[in-house]
Design a protein around this motif. Structure first.
Motif, PDB file in Angstrom:
ATOM      1  N   SER A  54       0.809  -1.222   0.000  1.00 32.56           N
ATOM      2  CA  SER A  54       0.000   0.000   0.000  1.00 32.56           C
ATOM      3  C   SER A  54       0.841   1.270   0.000  1.00 32.56           C
ATOM      4  O   SER A  54       0.315   2.365  -0.198  1.00 32.56           O
ATOM      5  N   GLN A  57       0.799   3.179  -3.446  1.00 32.68           N
ATOM      6  CA  GLN A  57      -0.501   3.477  -4.049  1.00 32.68           C
ATOM      7  C   GLN A  57      -0.850   4.953  -3.878  1.00 32.68           C
ATOM      8  O   GLN A  57      -0.792   5.500  -2.782  1.00 32.68           O
ATOM      9  N   GLY A  58      -1.177   5.603  -4.995  1.00 31.02           N
ATOM     10  CA  GLY A  58      -1.507   7.019  -4.972  1.00 31.02           C
ATOM     11  C   GLY A  58      -0.304   7.927  -5.035  1.00 31.02           C
ATOM     12  O   GLY A  58      -0.458   9.153  -5.061  1.00 31.02           O
ATOM     13  N   GLY A  81       2.208   0.156  -6.882  1.00 30.60           N
ATOM     14  CA  GLY A  81       0.849   0.496  -7.274  1.00 30.60           C
ATOM     15  C   GLY A  81       0.651   1.960  -7.570  1.00 30.60           C
ATOM     16  O   GLY A  81      -0.483   2.424  -7.717  1.00 30.60           O
ATOM     17  N   GLY A  82       1.731   2.724  -7.681  1.00 32.63           N
ATOM     18  CA  GLY A  82       1.632   4.152  -7.989  1.00 32.63           C
ATOM     19  C   GLY A  82       1.970   4.437  -9.434  1.00 32.63           C
ATOM     20  O   GLY A  82       1.756   3.606 -10.319  1.00 32.63           O
ATOM     21  N   THR A  83       2.516   5.628  -9.696  1.00 33.55           N
ATOM     22  CA  THR A  83       2.929   6.031 -11.042  1.00 33.55           C
ATOM     23  C   THR A  83       4.416   6.310 -11.037  1.00 33.55           C
ATOM     24  O   THR A  83       4.894   7.156 -10.279  1.00 33.55           O
ATOM     25  N   GLN A 110       1.012  -3.632  -9.622  1.00 30.13           N
ATOM     26  CA  GLN A 110      -0.384  -3.795  -9.255  1.00 30.13           C
ATOM     27  C   GLN A 110      -1.321  -3.234 -10.342  1.00 30.13           C
ATOM     28  O   GLN A 110      -0.882  -2.494 -11.218  1.00 30.13           O
ATOM     29  N   PRO A 111      -2.620  -3.565 -10.301  1.00 27.86           N
ATOM     30  CA  PRO A 111      -3.565  -3.028 -11.291  1.00 27.86           C
ATOM     31  C   PRO A 111      -3.562  -1.503 -11.358  1.00 27.86           C
ATOM     32  O   PRO A 111      -3.801  -0.933 -12.415  1.00 27.86           O
ATOM     33  N   SER A 112      -3.270  -0.829 -10.244  1.00 31.20           N
ATOM     34  CA  SER A 112      -3.230   0.636 -10.229  1.00 31.20           C
ATOM     35  C   SER A 112      -1.863   1.184 -10.632  1.00 31.20           C
ATOM     36  O   SER A 112      -1.682   2.387 -10.744  1.00 31.20           O
ATOM     37  N   GLY A 142      -0.768  -3.809 -14.337  1.00 35.40           N
ATOM     38  CA  GLY A 142      -1.045  -2.396 -14.570  1.00 35.40           C
ATOM     39  C   GLY A 142      -0.736  -1.982 -15.992  1.00 35.40           C
ATOM     40  O   GLY A 142      -1.038  -2.700 -16.941  1.00 35.40           O
ATOM     41  N   SER A 169      -5.494  -7.897 -16.663  1.00 37.34           N
ATOM     42  CA  SER A 169      -5.683  -6.447 -16.536  1.00 37.34           C
ATOM     43  C   SER A 169      -4.463  -5.663 -17.005  1.00 37.34           C
ATOM     44  O   SER A 169      -4.482  -4.436 -17.024  1.00 37.34           O
TER      45      SER A 169
END
Length: 354
Positions: A54, A57-58, A81-83, A110-112, A142, A169
């Motif tokens: 986590s 993420q974001g 899970g981020g960019t 991750q998918p995100s 992702g 995905s």
């Protein structure tokens, strides 16, 4: 006394300046959602932070400069899970050896997760456990966009120039590979196995162009299996873009050589074994193998799926009800006709008796 105070103030000011210049990536993340990576140490710190799935993420990670990982103790980023904004920079000197499955610059995206505009150079060549390997990621759920990998990826199953397995995905768009990929099963220039989408990707690297030694467990084979050559473990599902694909392959180009003479099954210029959607792909590389060898795909597996929505099923049931009514009427008419025919035959019989 005054001189000592000046020295203390100067020392404190210098300490503050040094601390601000040497602030690690972890501290940058605490102050906001953007992490700046400028050095190999920053990248090592990022990998440690991403042990928790986590944490990323974001968040946005921006690569601010080219980074050489040679001589560092860098380990693959566990999960992301981020960019990750590569901004056109290059991470070189990547070296992943030892034993371990699902390896690359990233282990799991991750998918995100989004990784774009990033170039990576190096080698991924674990020993012992060596499945699901890629230059960029072992497993991708992702988006990879505008990424390149140049180097060597070598392993057993699900070996890709960029990604070991591209999940359903996962999307790989406008990415390239150059170098060499070697695997026993499911080896491809972009992805070892593709269940998602690979769009406008290019491979100029060589895929399984050297003889691959595979391990044969004689205890697991009976006499009939030994008599059948196709049961002996050799290289299978090898492609310029993907080794196996049940997803989407759109507008991809392969110019690299694929396969080794008289060795391997399901060898294709674009994909070794295909059961998904393939359109607008071209191959100009030399393709060699033993059986099921093709310029575009080694083996094309037909697959038909009937998909019904709730409304379609309802319409079908309504039509079946109409058919049942018609069959009932037909039976009634047949019984009525049968009775009328019986009466007339009886009348004829009575006349004949008279």
């Amino acid at each position: 006394m005054r001189r000592k105070i000046h020295k203390c103030l100067s020392f404190l000011l210098a300490a503050v300046l040094l601390a601000s210049l040497a602030a690690p990536a972890a501290l940058a993340a605490e102050g906001g959602d953007t992490v700046f990576v400028r050095t190999a140490e920053d990248l090592v710190q990022l990998a440690e932070n991403c042990t928790l799935d986590s944490w990323s993420q974001g968040r946005i990670v921006r690569l601010q400069a080219d980074i050489d990982l040679s001589g560092t103790d860098f380990t693959p980023i566990p999960t992301f899970g981020g960019t990750f904004e590569g901004q056109g920079h290059t991470i070189s000197g990547l070296s992943i050896t030892g034993s371990g499955n699902v390896r690359g610059l990233f282990r799991y995206i991750q998918p995100s997760g989004v990784v774009r505009d990033l170039s990576v150079e190096g080698r991924v060549d674990p020993s012992d456990r060596k499945n699901t390997l890629g230059g960029i990621a072992g497993s991708n759920r992702g988006l990879l966009a505008g990424c390149t990998f140049h180097g060597t990826v070598r392993g057993a199953d699900s070996i890709g120039g960029l990604v070991g397995i591209n999940e359903s995905s996962g999307q790989i768009v406008n990415c390239t590979f150059s170098g060499a990929v070697t695997g026993e099963h499911y080896a491809g220039g972009i992805a070892g196995q593709n269940y998602g989408a690979v769009i406008q990707c290019r491979n100029s690297g060589s895929i399984n162009t050297t003889e691959v030694d595979t391990e044969l467990d004689l205890d697991a084979l009976n006499r009939e299996q030994l008599n059948a050559a196709e049961n002996v473990p050799v290289c299978t599902d090898i492609g310029g873009i993907a080794g196996f694909s049940s997803g989407i392959l759109q507008s991809c180009v392969n110019t690299g050589a694929v396969g080794y003479a008289h060795e391997g099954y399901n060898i294709g210029g674009i994909v070794g074994q295909q059961s998904g959607y393939l359109n607008g792909c071209t191959n100009s590389g030399m393709i060699l193998g033993r059986k099921d060898v093709g310029g575009i795909t080694g083996q094309l597996v037909p697959e038909v799926r009937l998909l019904y929505t709730e409304s379609q099923v309802g319409d079908l049931l309504d039509e079946l009800d109409v058919l049942r009514d018609l069959i009932g009427r037909t039976n009634d008419d047949a019984r009525s006709a049968s009775n009328e025919i019986s009466e007339r035959m009886q009348a004829i019989s009575d006349r004949a008796g008279e």
